[in-house]
Design an enzyme around this catalytic site. Structure first.
Site, PDB file in Angstrom:
ATOM      1  N   CYS B 147       0.877  -1.144   0.012  1.00  0.00           N
ATOM      2  CA  CYS B 147       0.100  -0.006   0.067  1.00  0.00           C
ATOM      3  C   CYS B 147       0.935   1.327  -0.011  1.00  0.00           C
ATOM      4  O   CYS B 147       1.291   1.747   1.028  1.00  0.00           O
ATOM      5  CB  CYS B 147      -0.914  -0.004   1.463  1.00  0.00           C
ATOM      6  SG  CYS B 147      -1.666  -1.576   1.384  1.00  0.00           S
ATOM      7  N   ALA B 153      -0.984  11.078  -4.250  1.00  0.00           N
ATOM      8  CA  ALA B 153       0.380  10.785  -4.138  1.00  0.00           C
ATOM      9  C   ALA B 153       0.452   9.281  -4.933  1.00  0.00           C
ATOM     10  O   ALA B 153       0.330   8.315  -4.589  1.00  0.00           O
ATOM     11  CB  ALA B 153       1.186  10.532  -2.920  1.00  0.00           C
ATOM     12  N   GLU B 405       3.767   0.512 -11.593  1.00  0.00           N
ATOM     13  CA  GLU B 405       5.015   0.520 -11.385  1.00  0.00           C
ATOM     14  C   GLU B 405       5.757   1.316 -11.984  1.00  0.00           C
ATOM     15  O   GLU B 405       7.025   1.171 -12.576  1.00  0.00           O
ATOM     16  CB  GLU B 405       5.685  -0.989 -11.775  1.00  0.00           C
ATOM     17  CG  GLU B 405       4.818  -2.122 -10.699  1.00  0.00           C
ATOM     18  CD  GLU B 405       5.929  -2.811  -9.786  1.00  0.00           C
ATOM     19  OE1 GLU B 405       5.517  -3.602  -8.829  1.00  0.00           O
ATOM     20  OE2 GLU B 405       6.881  -2.570  -9.872  1.00  0.00           O
ATOM     21  N   GLN B 409       6.017   7.765 -18.222  1.00  0.00           N
ATOM     22  CA  GLN B 409       6.634   9.034 -18.219  1.00  0.00           C
ATOM     23  C   GLN B 409       7.698   8.918 -17.155  1.00  0.00           C
ATOM     24  O   GLN B 409       8.827   9.755 -17.084  1.00  0.00           O
ATOM     25  CB  GLN B 409       5.646  10.192 -18.020  1.00  0.00           C
ATOM     26  CG  GLN B 409       4.926  10.375 -19.317  1.00  0.00           C
ATOM     27  CD  GLN B 409       3.982   9.068 -19.800  1.00  0.00           C
ATOM     28  OE1 GLN B 409       3.449   8.386 -18.977  1.00  0.00           O
ATOM     29  NE2 GLN B 409       4.070   8.940 -21.084  1.00  0.00           N
TER      30      GLN B 409
END
Lengths: 365, 428
Positions: B147, B153, B405, B409
């Protein structure tokens, strides 16, 4: 196993070629491109690196063994310096390597020692023909067997150093198969254009049009003698060499534009600190890596006698042509207006970059 | 070792076995679970669990606590007692590619520790590893999850707002926050009868003023009071893989469940280790993208072959049909992407720094996986777009490989920093 480390010997070779590419080929490249002449002493120095000599066994005057992987590594490094120079230095391989791989014992004994033992001398090969849909497996130049001799007819294009060549290896269509024929410079019916080819790039490399009109050659001059040659193997070698050169040119353009972007300032920062530029560079590097690995794999397949080599060489040559165009185009773009000016090499590399769609046949490993 | 491209025997063996697993256990279930989102594929999970146990726990699929941790010593070599170079990561990459060829969503439902266990492995002490990882060798299939992402974020995960404070009286950590996009979060946290007790690894700050240096990971056991799976996302693809939102309200966690130092020091090891987990897993995730792309590519070639369309390799571009050119371009993309994965994991196996190669492989895989699957749907026309076949599903599945993951970019940013020699501050 998988492994991506060149051997120690290969590493030493890469370093030697890289030094020559950086110190000799690169500094001479722009003048050579503009004047159309590469200084003979630079070619001679490249020849002294012994790339071809090291691929030929002692029996035939060399001092080593042919490896497609080693050849690909060397061609990439040399093309990193300058493409025209790399192609000029390696031109004798166009004649010698097919003989080494596919020649009859007599052919090897007759030609290999005299090519590798002396100084660089113009032996060359003629594959490309002047047609938009040129297909190396479907040549318009023909060979026909008449009274124990082959008669060659047709026109070849982009033949390096044809004018000075001691002998040419001419590829022609024999009963639907591409085969190669050794043609001496004095052969009757062989006519070499006065004018050099005028191309978009590689202007330092003297390329000629070659006309063959009923050129009669002895049957023994067919590459491999009576049984001929396995052309697809040679073509695979040429395609891998083409890809290796493309990677070298692309890498030159990548490094140059990367270094420029780290120097050039705009809006108070280096332009490399802008994602628009940084991402272009990241993609260029990624594409180069992709093609380089494909190129290595195809070369390794060739060395280990795998069937896939023929197809994979085709794939990598195709991919390399696209990649080199993309990378060199972006290098010009990153330099902006300066990239378009001939003071910088990137515009030359971009012109060269488009060539890899057409250049199969100008190099072999 | 010179330059070589021969797949080692353990890899070709694994590919052979996993192809059958993919064909028998994954492909026949692909469509059902795509259309029954949030149903748990119990038969598949139980089969895979017992199959892995029967084969020693690691021959069939990434070993617990894989995929990102180093496999055991004996597996890391070519099977000759350590004389040959290690191939552990290469083997895992090949396994992940092969299973993702079957179904990348079902691949994520493979029992085992996944990223949660990988974090314990990377950032935990030997005692913690023993305590938390033994469960994956138990009788019941068991899951663990990571997590890290929050609503505010994502790629910028240094912006994490979840807080962990130490209750000095009870010596417990008290965690508050909201986590989203937790892959396998439900199976890892919710106490299902058929599953062993799993855990989630929660990233939280022990000192927001310290920024990254205050970031720590905590092992939160399944069923911990105060923690709730509040939502299972409805996704474009990989629908069989649950993606959970998890809320933590005054969740109490034993003191010893913190991974890394309980105090803030100057050295932000906790965060660095989390990021190191991603470095190690990037080429592996890239491998899953290659697997999906290969599935679509092979499906396309089969359909073409049915219509007697065979690609004439070797012809000049000018003589090829548009279909042939597309197939050739796809094949170039696919092959090169796989080689980039292999090179990156080969470097990891040989302990060569591979941050550049790992990120390049992810960039390439994300690119080619989305491009190939999209092109296949286009080229197959109604057959591509129809849910009668799996091509359209693979296109939906594929998109995640360019996102999770590290998006394409973010990975470009990593590649760019590497090739330019820039720090995060120099190239934002």
């Amino acid at each position: 196993m998988y492994s991506f480390d060149p051997t120690e010997e290969q590493q030493m070779l890469i370093e030697a070629v890289n030094k020559y590419a950086a110190n000799d080929l690169r500094p001479a490249a722009r003048d050579a491109e503009e004047s159309g002449e590469l200084p003979q002493k630079i070619i001679a120095k490249g020849w002294e690196l012994g790339l071809l000599q090291a691929s030929i066994p002692e029996t035939y005057g060399g001092f080593g063994e042919r490896s497609a992987v080693t050849g690909a590594l060397a061609v990439e490094e040399m093309a990193f310096g300058d493409l025209a120079g790399a192609l000029a230095v390696t031109t004798p391989s166009l004649f010698a390597t097919p003989i080494l791989l596919m020649g009859s014992e007599e052919q090897k004994r007759e030609y290999l020692p005299r090519i590798v033992e002396g100084e660089w001398s113009p032996y060359t090969a003629a594959l490309i023909e002047y047609a938009f849909d040129f297909d190396p497996n479907d040549l318009k130049t023909t060979a026909t067997l008449e009274d124990g001799r082959y008669s060659l007819n047709g026109e070849k294009a982009f033949v390096p150093f044809a004018k000075e060549a001691q002998a040419l290896l001419v590829y022609a269509n024999l009963d639907g198969q591409t085969q190669a024929f050794i043609v001496a410079k004095e052969a009757e019916g062989l006519s070499i254009s006065e004018e050099r080819e005028k191309l978009m790039g590689v202007n330092a490399l003297p390329l000629y049009r070659v006309q063959l009109t009923n050129v009669k050659i002895p049957a023994a001059n067919r590459l491999g003698g009576e049984s001929g040659c396995a052309f697809e193997q040679l073509l695979a070698s040429m395609r891998i060499a083409n890809a290796a050169a493309a990677v070298g040119v692309a890498n030159a353009a990548f490094e140059y534009s990367r270094d420029y972007a780290k120097e050039r300032e705009a809006f108070g920062v280096k332009i490399a600190q802008k994602q628009a530029i940084a991402f272009m560079l990241a993609e260029m590097r990624t594409e180069i890596e992709a093609v380089r690995l494909l190129m290595w794999e195809a070369a390794w397949e060739l060395d280990t006698g795998r069937e896939d080599a023929v197809k994979d060489a085709y794939l990598v040559s195709t991919g390399a042509a696209d990649m080199a165009m993309m990378v060199t185009d972006r290098a010009v773009q990153i330099l902006g207006g300066h990239g378009y000016i001939r003071d910088h090499p990137v515009e030359m590399w971009m012109r060269n970059g488009r060539g890899f769609a057409t250049f199969t046949g100008l190099a072999i490993i | 070792m010179p330059i070589e491209f021969e797949a080692p025997k353990p890899i070709t063996n694994a590919q052979f076995v996993l192809k059958t697993v993919a064909e028998e256990m994954m492909r026949p279930n692909s469509r059902y679970f795509d259309e029954h989102e949030h149903e748990i594929p119990w038969n598949y999970i139980e089969f895979m669990h017992s199959a892995m146990k029967a084969m020693g726990g690691n021959s069939l699929a990434p070993r617990e606590p894989a995929p990102s941790s180093p496999p055991p010593e004996d597996e890391r070599h070519g099977g000759d007692g350590g004389k040959r170079p290690p191939i552990g990561y290469q083997l895992i990459a090949a396994q992940m590619e092969a299973l993702s060829w079957g179904d990348v969503g079902l691949y994520h439902c493979l029992p085992g520790g996944g990223l949660g266990a990988a974090a314990v492995h990377a950032a935990g002490s030997p005692e913690q590893r023993e305590k938390f990882l033994a469960r994956f060798h138990g009788d019941k299939p068991t899951f663990a999850a990571m997590c890290i992402t929050e609503a505010g974020a994502g790629s910028d995960n240094s912006a994490i707002r979840t807080r962990a404070t130490l209750d000095e009286k009870t010596k417990e950590w008290v965690i508050n926050g909201e986590k989203i996009f937790v892959t396998g979060g439900d199976k890892s946290f919710t106490e299902y009868e058929k599953l062993g007790r799993g855990f989630i690894v929660v990233w939280a700050s022990i000192d927001p003023a310290a920024g990254r240096a205050g970031m720590r990971a905590f092992v939160v056991e399944g069923g911990t009071p105060g923690v709730r799976v509040v939502k299972l996302e409805h996704k474009m693809g990989i629908r069989v893989s649950d993606t959970a939102a998890i809320s933590l309200v005054d969740a109490r966690v034993p003191f010893e469940n913190i991974l890394g130092s309980p105090t803030v020091d100057q050295n932000p090891t906790g965060f660095k280790k989390a990021m190191a987990t991603f470095d190690a897993t990037r080429p592996l995730v890239a491998a899953t993208g290659v697997g999906v792309a290969r599935a679509a590519f092979e499906f396309l070639k089969e359909r073409l072959a049915e219509r007697e369309i065979h690609v004439r390799y070797g012809l000049p571009r000018q003589k090829l049909t548009s279909i042939e050119r597309d197939v050739i371009d796809m094949e170039i993309m696919l092959k090169s992407a796989w080689l980039m994965v292999i090179k990156a994991v080969w470097m990891a196996d040989n302990k060569k720094p591979n941050a550049l190669e790992a990120s390049m492989s992810k960039v390439r895989s994300g690119d080619i996986c989305t491009k190939i699957t999209q092109k296949v749907v286009e080229m197959l026309g109604p057959l591509g777009y129809s849910r009668e076949f799996l091509a359209e599903k693979w296109m939906r599945d594929a998109k995640i490989t360019d996102i999770y993951e590290g998006t394409g970019q973010i990975n470009r940013l990593v590649v760019a920093r590497q090739i330019l020699g820039y720090s995060g501050a120099e190239l934002r």
